[in-house]
Design an enzyme around this catalytic site. Structure first.
Site, PDB file in Angstrom:
ATOM      1  N   GLY A 105       0.796  -1.222   0.000  1.00 40.43           N
ATOM      2  CA  GLY A 105       0.000   0.000   0.000  1.00 40.43           C
ATOM      3  C   GLY A 105       0.825   1.266   0.000  1.00 40.43           C
ATOM      4  NE  ARG A 106       3.083   2.364   5.482  1.00 40.11           N
ATOM      5  CZ  ARG A 106       3.235   2.893   6.694  1.00 40.11           C
ATOM      6  NH1 ARG A 106       3.347   4.192   6.834  1.00 40.11           N
ATOM      7  NH2 ARG A 106       3.260   2.128   7.768  1.00 40.11           N
ATOM      8  CG  ASP A 134      -1.106   9.034   3.512  1.00 42.55           C
ATOM      9  OD1 ASP A 134      -0.441   7.978   3.590  1.00 42.55           O
ATOM     10  OD2 ASP A 134      -1.159   9.880   4.419  1.00 42.55           O
ATOM     11  NE  ARG A 185      10.117  -2.167   3.413  1.00 40.51           N
ATOM     12  CZ  ARG A 185       9.018  -2.460   4.090  1.00 40.51           C
ATOM     13  NH1 ARG A 185       9.028  -2.384   5.417  1.00 40.51           N
ATOM     14  NH2 ARG A 185       7.917  -2.835   3.480  1.00 40.51           N
ATOM     15  NE  ARG A 192       5.295  -8.097   2.445  1.00 39.19           N
ATOM     16  CZ  ARG A 192       5.589  -7.256   3.432  1.00 39.19           C
ATOM     17  NH1 ARG A 192       5.038  -7.435   4.623  1.00 39.19           N
ATOM     18  NH2 ARG A 192       6.383  -6.234   3.232  1.00 39.19           N
ATOM     19  CG  ASP A 265      -0.514  -8.437   6.242  1.00 40.73           C
ATOM     20  OD1 ASP A 265      -1.220  -8.949   7.123  1.00 40.73           O
ATOM     21  OD2 ASP A 265      -0.219  -7.237   6.224  1.00 40.73           O
ATOM     22  CG  ASN A 266       2.883  -7.273   8.951  1.00 46.08           C
ATOM     23  OD1 ASN A 266       2.906  -6.715   7.860  1.00 46.08           O
ATOM     24  ND2 ASN A 266       2.183  -6.797   9.973  1.00 46.08           N
ATOM     25  CG  ASP A 275       6.123  -5.208   7.065  1.00 43.05           C
ATOM     26  OD1 ASP A 275       6.910  -4.631   6.303  1.00 43.05           O
ATOM     27  OD2 ASP A 275       5.214  -5.941   6.662  1.00 43.05           O
TER      28      ASP A 275
END
Length: 494
Positions: A105-106, A134, A185, A192, A265-266, A275
């Site tokens: 998402g970001r 955002d 990173r 995942r 998902d992490n 994350d």
């Protein structure tokens, strides 16, 4: 920001030039797995911190860092030749509930270095998977991720790495208005559990097999012809991921690390720590500590992390079941987690206690010291470091001073000292860090950075890169947390 165009990066000095080729295995899998898109530029970018050591590990010339070209690329304002950025799609279980499609998402993947490490920008703008967000990250959370990634690497714990943090005066709304930042990173792969869950949930077995084959070929080639799983490469993959995850959790628990948001998902398919959001290193030892202010039910409390990891692995097994074909086989592939984790954890605790080999009675001594720490809420990191020094110097009084129940400590310490063979102080000093990224240390560095002083971030980076060394003159960074540290609230927006 909409008036800024994504420009090609200006050429850097030839001696410091980064690679000209940035391939992506994910892009090669096809459009079902990701979406090609450009990062969204930020105005007036500036350096917050960067790591020459990470640059070197990635095969990048450390001299390139600090250049304007690097600043623009690592903020998402420019691309290097050969970069074809993309965001990947995945799904997952969040706080134990199926959340459906998620995705980057970001985060935007720029490509892979010559050593095969993916380079990703976090906070670089909206993607098709932003779900109304955002697509940005704030300075506060970006500094935390940068420092903790490198802190974990310094501790020898598998993790994604952090190359840099850049900042911008662009406003970002969270609980309050904050300023934007981008973390660059890296990891051998950011795949995942949720990547496989996504295609299983959609019953897209072609893509599921394609992705699982890619994971095996690139990261687990031994699973193709595993003696325990003849003709069952996907069961072998599940077992391998389970065992890496078990080893990772043993390291987390031994060092007192709380992840805070262990959604599927992490969870890394490579057994990496991913994350860094509402994480925390324990101050006072409280096995039930909940570091995530958003975790109102305590699902991800410190002492629940090993069982949550197994629960997540069970979700992964369900995703792989169409490829494994038999539920009993899938369950059997998870079985080794139940033995690998406790054995790995006990081995870590033995090293912290200075023992090279197991002897009868060790389990009782290990359980005894953990109970002692919990009942007396002893500072976890300071206890282990003082115990290491006590063995080296033959003086246990500084350790005894940490424990309110002195008779209980004396009884345990007598048994500990009587254990033969005795403890190896050098092993203990290599196993018990002097420095960890406590919440208050990160908070102080963040407050400085918000006032455009990044020296606190740089100091912490230097200490956390070598956390087992003494670093004379920096004892305050290894001291007890101040009273106000207990009031720091870290949530999923952190």
């Amino acid at each position: 920001m909409s008036t800024l165009d994504l420009a090609p990066a200006r050429p850097s000095d030839a001696s410091a030039a980064p690679p000209a080729n940035w391939p992506s295995r994910l892009a090669q899998l096809g459009p079902a797995f990701s979406t090609a898109l450009q990062p969204t530029p930020l105005p007036q970018p500036h350096w917050v911190a960067y790591s020459p050591a990470v640059a070197q590990a990635l095969g990048l010339d450390p001299a390139w860092l600090g250049t304007d070209e690097a600043l623009q690329v690592l903020t998402g304002n420019a691309l290097l030749p050969g970069m074809k950025p993309l965001a990947s799609v995945y799904s997952g279980h969040q706080f134990g509930v199926w959340a459906g499609q998620l995705g980057d998402g970001r985060a935007i993947l720029l490509g892979e270095t010559p050593q095969g490490h993916e380079l990703q920008l976090k906070g670089s703008g909206r993607t098709p998977y932003s779900r109304g967000g955002d697509g940005r990250a704030v300075l506060r959370s970006s500094i935390r991720e940068f420092l903790c990634s490198e802190a974990m690497h310094g501790l020898g714990i598998p993790t994604s790495r952090a190359l840099s943090v850049t900042g911008s005066p662009a406003p970002v709304r969270r609980e309050t208005i904050e300023t934007a930042a981008v973390v660059a990173r890296s990891a051998p792969s950011f795949l995942r559990f949720g990547h496989l869950e996504h295609f299983a949930a959609r019953n897209d077995l072609v893509s599921l097999r394609q992705l699982a084959d890619e994971v095996i070929d690139q990261h687990y080639p031994d699973c193709r012809d595993h003696p325990r799983w003849p003709g069952q490469p996907f069961a072998a993959l599940l077992e391998a991921v389970s065992e890496r995850t078990a080893a990772l959790l043993a390291q987390w628990q031994a060092v007192g690390f709380c992840h805070g948001v262990m959604n599927t998902d992490n969870m890394s398919l490579l057994g990496l720590t991913l994350d860094y959001g509402p994480f925390q290193f324990l101050d006072a030892f409280d096995p039930g500590h909940i570091c995530n202010h958003s975790d109102t039910q305590g699902r991800y409390a410190h002492n629940k992390q090993p069982n949550i990891a197994y629960w997540n692995l069970f979700c992964l097994a369900q995703a792989l079941l169409p490829l494994i074909g038999d539920e009993d086989t899938a369950v059997a592939a998870l079985e080794s987690y139940k033995s690998v984790y406790p054995a790995a954890f006990e081995a870590r605790l033995r090293a912290k206690l200075g023992w090279h080999q197991a002897v009868e009675g060790d389990t009782e001594l290990i359980e005894g010291v953990l109970q002692l720490l919990a009942q007396n809420r002893v500072d976890y990191t300071i206890f282990w470091r003082r115990l290491s020094q006590a063995v080296a110097q033959g003086d246990f009084e500084p350790v005894r001073d940490l424990v309110l129940d002195r008779p209980a400590f004396d009884a345990w310490c007598q048994r500990y000292q009587a254990r033969a063979p005795g403890a190896d102080a050098d092993l203990m000093l290599r196993s018990n860090p002097k420095f960890v990224l406590r919440n208050h240390l990160g908070e102080l560095a963040i407050r400085q950075a918000q006032n455009h002083d990044f020296s606190g971030v740089q100091t912490l980076l230097k200490l956390l890169e070598r956390p087992f060394e003494e670093h004379p003159g920096f004892e305050a960074y290894a001291d007890f947390p101040p009273d106000w540290a207990s009031s720091i609230e870290i949530s999923c927006s952190s």
